[in-house]
Design an enzyme around this catalytic site. Sequence first.
Site, mmCIF file in Angstrom:
data_model
loop_
_atom_site.group_PDB
_atom_site.id
_atom_site.type_symbol
_atom_site.label_atom_id
_atom_site.label_comp_id
_atom_site.label_asym_id
_atom_site.label_seq_id
_atom_site.Cartn_x
_atom_site.Cartn_y
_atom_site.Cartn_z
ATOM 1 N N ARG A 15 0.802 -1.235 0.000
ATOM 2 C CA ARG A 15 0.000 0.000 0.000
ATOM 3 C C ARG A 15 0.829 1.278 0.000
ATOM 4 O O ARG A 15 0.309 2.367 -0.178
ATOM 5 C CB ARG A 15 -0.965 -0.019 1.197
ATOM 6 C CG ARG A 15 -2.170 -0.894 0.930
ATOM 7 C CD ARG A 15 -3.015 -1.055 2.166
ATOM 8 N NE ARG A 15 -2.414 -2.009 3.096
ATOM 9 C CZ ARG A 15 -2.805 -2.169 4.370
ATOM 10 N NH1 ARG A 15 -3.760 -1.423 4.855
ATOM 11 N NH2 ARG A 15 -2.223 -3.070 5.145
ATOM 12 N N ASN A 384 37.235 31.517 -7.793
ATOM 13 C CA ASN A 384 38.075 30.434 -7.270
ATOM 14 C C ASN A 384 38.261 29.293 -8.262
ATOM 15 O O ASN A 384 39.060 28.416 -8.034
ATOM 16 C CB ASN A 384 37.466 29.891 -5.968
ATOM 17 C CG ASN A 384 36.054 29.370 -6.166
ATOM 18 O OD1 ASN A 384 35.325 29.858 -7.025
ATOM 19 N ND2 ASN A 384 35.687 28.384 -5.393
ATOM 20 N N SER A 403 33.528 47.712 -2.987
ATOM 21 C CA SER A 403 32.446 46.953 -3.618
ATOM 22 C C SER A 403 32.822 46.471 -5.017
ATOM 23 O O SER A 403 33.637 47.091 -5.701
ATOM 24 C CB SER A 403 31.200 47.836 -3.732
ATOM 25 O OG SER A 403 30.772 48.169 -2.438
#
Length: 461
Positions: A15, A384, A403
């Site tokens: 089931r 990276n 920034s």
Amino acid sequence: MSLSVVILAAGQGTRMRSALPKILHPLGGMPLLQHVINVARQLDPANIHVVYGHGAEQVREAFAHESLNWVLQDRQLGTGHALDQVMPSLSDQDTVLVLYGDVPLIGTGTLQALLDQAAATPLAVLTAELADPHGYGRMLRDSHGRLTGIVEQKDASAEQLEIREINTGFLAANVGHLRRWLSRLDNSNAQGEYYLTDVVAMAAGEGIDVASSSAGEASEILGVNDRVQLAALERIYQRNRATQLMRDGVTLADPARLDLRGELRAGIDCAVDVNVVFEGIVRLGDRVRIGPNCFIKNATVGDDVEIFANCVIEDGMIGNGSRIGPFARIRPQTRLAEQVHIGNFVEIKKSHIAAGSKVNHLSYIGDTNMGSRVNIGAGTITCNYDGANKHLTEIGNDVFVGSDTQFIAPVKVGDGATIGAGSTITRDVPANELTLSRCPQQTRPGWKRPVKKPESGPAQD
Ligand code: UD1
Ligand code: MG
């Protein structure tokens, strides 16, 4: 005399409508069978035997880490037949406790009480009174209340179907007696199965007093047959865990909206907002606050850390007093020291960030060693990956990064360096100097924006 536990788990679980064997479906992040094994272990048995059949290889592989005696039941001919497969491994003077691979919430207290009864008489069964007993075997008692047998739903008379005391299936018995009874089982019943439940009538027939006890909590005896029941048990399980956490001193904004799929240890006065999922092993220090909608897996979080809404943290260590998010992602092998601030839309991967450093906005920091008191400006990216290999970015102490800087790794930045906004850093940066890479700004006097040409094409009628 010693205790052996037998877990019946050979059934197919039709089931569930699943390619995954039923007992491997997770509850609280852990296979159903694992819950049962864990409870069994707490009783300190000499052996745990698992009767398996359906999905044999997959099941054994999933539990390769456990020391278990696997007993194959090739064809599922009934619960009595299943238990009989284990009898050659058991000694007559021992006690056997029968558990079910798909009844995961059974508690040690309930089982210990059953075992205590089995110490006094050769057979003890766990029963329950249900408002709706449909589907279960019914307990038959004589006029003195003594157990005389169990009748299965499909074999029961109309009168017997009225009985509300049901068989949970759990039982504890002396092996010698059980061996004798099991050898006498037959399958002349409505389902053509060897019923384990028939041993109760055999014992009673021999004048043995069959003991019975009931579960501490009604939910302990609930089994999983389909995904609806699985979901219902999941909620009960989660509610129990949440209750325990609150009792241990954790504030939960809503115990119904917490999911624990592993182990959570928390210090004092931690607070968890709604819809937080913990997975694996998570340790929280004291006074940790976790905002709504966070996913935290295998992490160690220090004292006084604040994790704001919508963060994902996996395999990381977060130092005391740090602040994470909202909307931050901490990926594996990240170590943040004390008082580190990781802000919104920042991803950190396999990096060490020392005390007091800040990466507050829209950045990717990967494969990086960062010193203390560094300020990383918005939009900074460590490049990276060169398409084949990952390279390290090393940033010293007290560095200020403007920034929109890109670090083309491998690259090193000396202590106290300042990097001008918008720089692409391809070579090592000296300490204590301003470094920037920027195209000179240009203005073209008198330049005009292009204007749209009139539409050309075939003349219209
Ligand atoms: C059984 C009990 C019933 C009880 C109910 C509680 C019998 C005859 N009936 O019925 O009195 O009220 O549990 O839920 O015992 N299994 C095997 N091999 C088999 C058959 C079953 O390992 O050949 C395992 C299943 O995987 C399952 C457990 O035994 O974990 C119970 O089997 P199930 O078929 O669900 O028994 P019920 O008919 O529910
Ligand atoms: Mg059943």
